[in-house]
Design an enzyme around this catalytic site. Structure first.
Site, short mmCIF file in Angstrom:
data_model
loop_
_atom_site.label_atom_id
_atom_site.label_comp_id
_atom_site.label_asym_id
_atom_site.label_seq_id
_atom_site.Cartn_x
_atom_site.Cartn_y
_atom_site.Cartn_z
N GLU A 248 3.10 -35.61 16.03
CA GLU A 248 2.93 -35.67 14.57
C GLU A 248 3.00 -37.14 14.21
O GLU A 248 4.07 -37.74 14.26
CB GLU A 248 4.02 -34.85 13.87
CG GLU A 248 3.65 -34.49 12.44
CD GLU A 248 3.96 -35.60 11.46
OE1 GLU A 248 3.05 -36.42 11.21
OE2 GLU A 248 5.09 -35.65 10.98
N CYS A 284 5.32 -38.88 5.99
CA CYS A 284 4.00 -38.77 6.61
C CYS A 284 2.96 -38.19 5.65
O CYS A 284 1.77 -38.46 5.80
CB CYS A 284 4.06 -37.85 7.83
SG CYS A 284 5.43 -38.14 8.92
#
Length: 478
Positions: A248, A284
């Site tokens: 990720e 993120c």
């Protein structure tokens, strides 16, 4: 509320090997506490212990795994304020946001506890031709074995939880390397795990250097590597050999605000502010690019400009502060440089001001060139860009004009537009009616393109941490 020092955890056991790692209060810049810093020998020992614990963890009954996870839920609930204060200090996260992350930590372990006894298999009908009559097929899921986890600084509790909790539910021993800038939350989680009856060697939590952590990437005894962080993840994947790898790696998330006479702009602005500036944009899926239909652009820009200018910046311990420090001076300088470069190339600052050390005010810009770092890369700071569009399909194309693809948000009242976004956006998740920063801890979460591979979220992570094992039985002749 912090201890004066923290041990690392090697094979379930606290080891006060040294106090070599200083952990700074990210607001004051002063040393808040010290942590034992593991070396390559400790990492090797942890991998050996996890490898040796594979059979014991696989045999550890699902209800016992559930009980371990429920113990964590109880203990984290009892230590909520301690965890929040530690997070506020080590990450500089505003205290209200820190309490929110602790709540998600508890949720994540609670969800995992429920899933621990629901890892089901299936019966397969094999009698598909005369040749296969009398054969029965069944599949169960079994743990993959020892796992290696590497986590970043921005969510020191919940990003750890998203690896640790499903590993316990799945029956996988693990070695965790938390970010050296923010190791305290992970070590408190390890304290709580050490109170349980997990098999010896089931877990190790080792703050260590990136060089010493190379063993976690390259060692063949590790069956799965799960990494959350920057684009270096692709290099780790290339070095990982045959093991499973989930990555990720962030993004530059976009949000579309469509033309809709019934759209409550004040509510949209509230969500955009949260998505772009929550925990100083160090997420993120922080809102970085905003595309507003020409019919609502001017009104939205004015409301957003006022809301951003009103955000309070300062000491994260202050209950009224929304913008705290970014993780370090280098990050603050990079964000400042990207903004300056964008302005030199024609961008216009709508809200914001000068940097003060690690404090970067909430910044809103327009006319940002599409080749600027501020547009193309992950800002990871309290910065958002806004621009108008006329055609919805053009807005979708602008969202896709990115090397990343984690999540995207779409505010629209048109079902056809919502479905076009779901069909056409090159991202791991499309959030309709809200910002891309929305996440529930049981949903599959991850991205495409430069944003990574694989999915987190408890059930998705358990699926990665297990593998199917087939059983075929032939009926005895009659």
């Amino acid at each position: 509320m912090l201890q004066t020092s923290y041990p690392y955890y090697l094979a379930n056991t606290p080891v006060a090997a040294n106090t070599d790692l200083d952990v700074l209060d990210k607001y004051t810049g002063k040393i808040a506490t010290c942590v034992a810093f593991a070396d390559a020998t400790a990492v090797e020992q942890a991998i050996a212990a996890a490898s040796a614990a594979r059979a014991a963890m696989a045999a550890f009954p699902p209800d016992a795994r559930r009980d371990v996870l429920e113990h964590c839920v109880r203990r984290f609930s009892e230590r909520q304020e301690e965890l929040a204060q530690a997070l506020c200090i080590e990450a500089g996260k505003p205290i209200r946001d820190a309490r929110g992350e602790v709540a998600r930590l508890i949720d994540t372990f609670r969800i995992a506890a429920g899933e621990a006894t629901r890892i089901d298999g299936e019966v397969i009908e094999l009698q598909v031709s005369p040749r296969t009559r009398g054969y029965r097929g069944m599949v169960k899921r079994v743990p993959v074995g020892a796992c290696a986890f590497i986590t970043p600084f921005n969510f020191p509790l919940n990003l750890v939880a998203h690896k640790v909790a499903p590993a316990i539910a799945a029956g996988c021993p693990f070695v965790l390397k938390p970010a050296a800038k923010t190791p305290i939350g992970a070590l408190i989680i390890a304290q709580v795990l050490a109170e349980t009856d997990l098999p010896p060697g089931a877990f190790s939590v080792l703050p260590c250097s990136n060089d010493d952590a190379a063993l976690l990437v390259e060692d063949e005894r590790i069956a799965l590597l799960s990494f959350t962080g920057g684009l270096v993840g692709w290099d780790l994947k290339a070095r990982a050999g045959r093991k499973k790898v989930t990555l990720e790696l962030g993004g530059n998330a976009a949000c579309i605000v469509d033309a809709d006479p019934g759209l409550p702009l004040d509510a949209v602005v509230e969500r955009l502010v949260s998505g772009a500036y929550y925990q100083s944009g160090q997420s993120c899926i922080s809102v970085q690019r905003i595309f507003a239909h020409a019919g609502v652009h001017d009104a939205l820009r004015a409301k957003l400009q006022s809301a951003v200018a009103a955000l309070r910046m300062g000491d994260p311990h202050d209950e009224d502060v929304f913008i705290g420090p970014v993780i370090d001076e280098a990050a603050a300088e990079r964000i400042e440089r990207w903004i300056a470069d964008a302005v030199a190339a024609g961008a216009r600052v709508l809200a914001g001001g000068p940097r003060r050390g690690t404090l970067v005010p909430a910044m809103l810009l327009e006319r940002v060139p599409h080749d600027a770092d501020l547009y193309r890369k992950e800002a990871f700071g309290p910065v958002a860009c806004i621009e108008p569009f006329d055609d919805f399909d053009d807005a979708l194309a602008r969202v896709n004009d990115s090397d990343f693809g984690l999540q995207a948000g779409v505010f629209t009242g048109a079902l056809a537009h919502a479905m076009r976004a779901w069909d056409g956006l090159e991202v791991g998740g499309v959030i309709v009616g809200d910002i891309p920063s929305f996440r529930v801890d049981n949903m599959p979460y991850g991205g495409v393109k430069g944003s990574g591979s694989g999915r987190e979220g408890i059930r998705a992570a358990i699926a990665d941490m297990t593998e199917p094992r087939l059983l075929v039985i032939r009926d005895a002749p009659r």
